[in-house]
Enzyme design. Sequence first.
Site, PDB file in Angstrom:
ATOM      1  CG  ASN A   9      -1.701   1.240   1.423  1.00 22.46           C
ATOM      2  OD1 ASN A   9      -1.769   2.066   0.515  1.00 22.46           O
ATOM      3  ND2 ASN A   9      -2.300   1.405   2.602  1.00 22.46           N
ATOM      4  CE  LYS A  11      -0.184   3.388   4.705  1.00 20.45           C
ATOM      5  NZ  LYS A  11      -0.149   3.587   6.158  1.00 20.45           N
ATOM      6  CG  HIS A  93      -5.891   2.089   5.075  1.00 22.28           C
ATOM      7  ND1 HIS A  93      -5.489   3.076   5.928  1.00 22.28           N
ATOM      8  CD2 HIS A  93      -4.855   1.218   4.967  1.00 22.28           C
ATOM      9  CE1 HIS A  93      -4.237   2.827   6.324  1.00 22.28           C
ATOM     10  NE2 HIS A  93      -3.837   1.696   5.756  1.00 22.28           N
ATOM     11  CD  GLU A  95      -3.086   5.776   6.543  1.00 16.57           C
ATOM     12  OE1 GLU A  95      -3.044   5.791   5.302  1.00 16.57           O
ATOM     13  OE2 GLU A  95      -2.170   5.292   7.249  1.00 16.57           O
ATOM     14  CD  GLU A 166      -3.498  -2.223   7.385  1.00 14.75           C
ATOM     15  OE1 GLU A 166      -2.420  -2.522   6.872  1.00 14.75           O
ATOM     16  OE2 GLU A 166      -4.104  -1.169   7.152  1.00 14.75           O
ATOM     17  N   GLY A 172       2.277   2.643  10.733  1.00 15.47           N
ATOM     18  CA  GLY A 172       3.232   3.730  10.523  1.00 15.47           C
ATOM     19  C   GLY A 172       3.899   4.216  11.795  1.00 15.47           C
ATOM     20  CB  SER A 211       5.050  -1.293  12.104  1.00 16.15           C
ATOM     21  OG  SER A 211       4.602   0.044  12.264  1.00 16.15           O
TER      22      SER A 211
HETATM   23  P1  PGA Z   1       2.720   0.530   7.685  1.00 13.66           P
HETATM   24  O1  PGA Z   1       1.272   0.734   7.012  1.00 13.66           O
HETATM   25  O2  PGA Z   1       3.281  -0.752   7.154  1.00 13.66           O
HETATM   26  O3  PGA Z   1       3.511   1.728   7.235  1.00 13.66           O
HETATM   27  O4  PGA Z   1       2.504   0.501   9.165  1.00 13.66           O
HETATM   28  C1  PGA Z   1       0.417  -0.354   6.811  1.00 13.66           C
HETATM   29  C2  PGA Z   1      -0.892   0.129   6.217  1.00 13.66           C
HETATM   30  O5  PGA Z   1      -1.389   1.188   6.630  1.00 13.66           O
HETATM   31  O6  PGA Z   1      -1.472  -0.524   5.331  1.00 13.66           O
END
Ligand code: PGA
Length: 249
Positions: A9, A11, A93, A95, A166, A172, A211
């Site tokens: 992803n 983003k 997601h 976000e 998640e 992140g 992460s």
């Molecule tokens: P990350 O993001 O690996 O940077 O923690 C995962 C995601 O939001 O899909």
Amino acid sequence: MRRALVAGNWKMNGSRAMAHDLTAAIVAARPDKADVLLCPPTPYLGTVAAGLAGSAVMLGAQDCSEHASGAYTGEVAASMLVDSGCSHVILGHSERRQLFGDDDTRVAAKVARAHGCGLKPVLCVGETLDERRADATEAAVARQLDAVLGLDGIAAILADLVIAYEPVWAIGTGETATPAQAQAVHAFIRERVARVDAARAADMRLLYGGSVKPANAAELFAMPDIDGGLIGGASLEAEPFLAICNAAP
Ligand code: PGA
């Protein structure tokens, strides 16, 4: 055994040049321990699709509209993603849920729309830090799941659905759920899906995200109910992303 799926992803990161080069590097490496899915920003779908031609690596988008088409300035229809070469779309997601008002009802509508257009939805679920501290992880995940599991036509949708767990506090942040913490929620998700379709629950892929890095991927993917990962930060460079793809058992 369920074959692992590792999805990148990206983003809202990168440039056309980065999308081109990253795609080329991943295709050249021919990762074969897991199915691999790249989810670039929408304007770069064409660039990545061209780079993936003839490769087994799949293309996905990061979101779509719940509407079919029409006066929705700025939105992208699921049918347009299919047209652009996508097989998958990430939906719900955290976000999108936290920053853009995607509530459970809208996420479920997006899942139905995407599936109706022929896309495989990658449904994201996960609890916030406050919910985990309040011992409400299962309640939060159940609420997010049940909105989708209650859709009309869920039997057909389930056949194409991927679920990504998640935990919001791990995205992140550098903070990863321990393999045991993630496994516990994955088992809960599989059991919840089994209430609707036990056979499908047994072979559905459940991804962990938050992460994931080369250093922790293998121990996460070794858990019985973790069938790969949804990778954010570590998917922006070929080397760590390929290392994660190769960490599949
Ligand atoms: P990350 O993001 O690996 O940077 O923690 C995962 C995601 O939001 O899909």
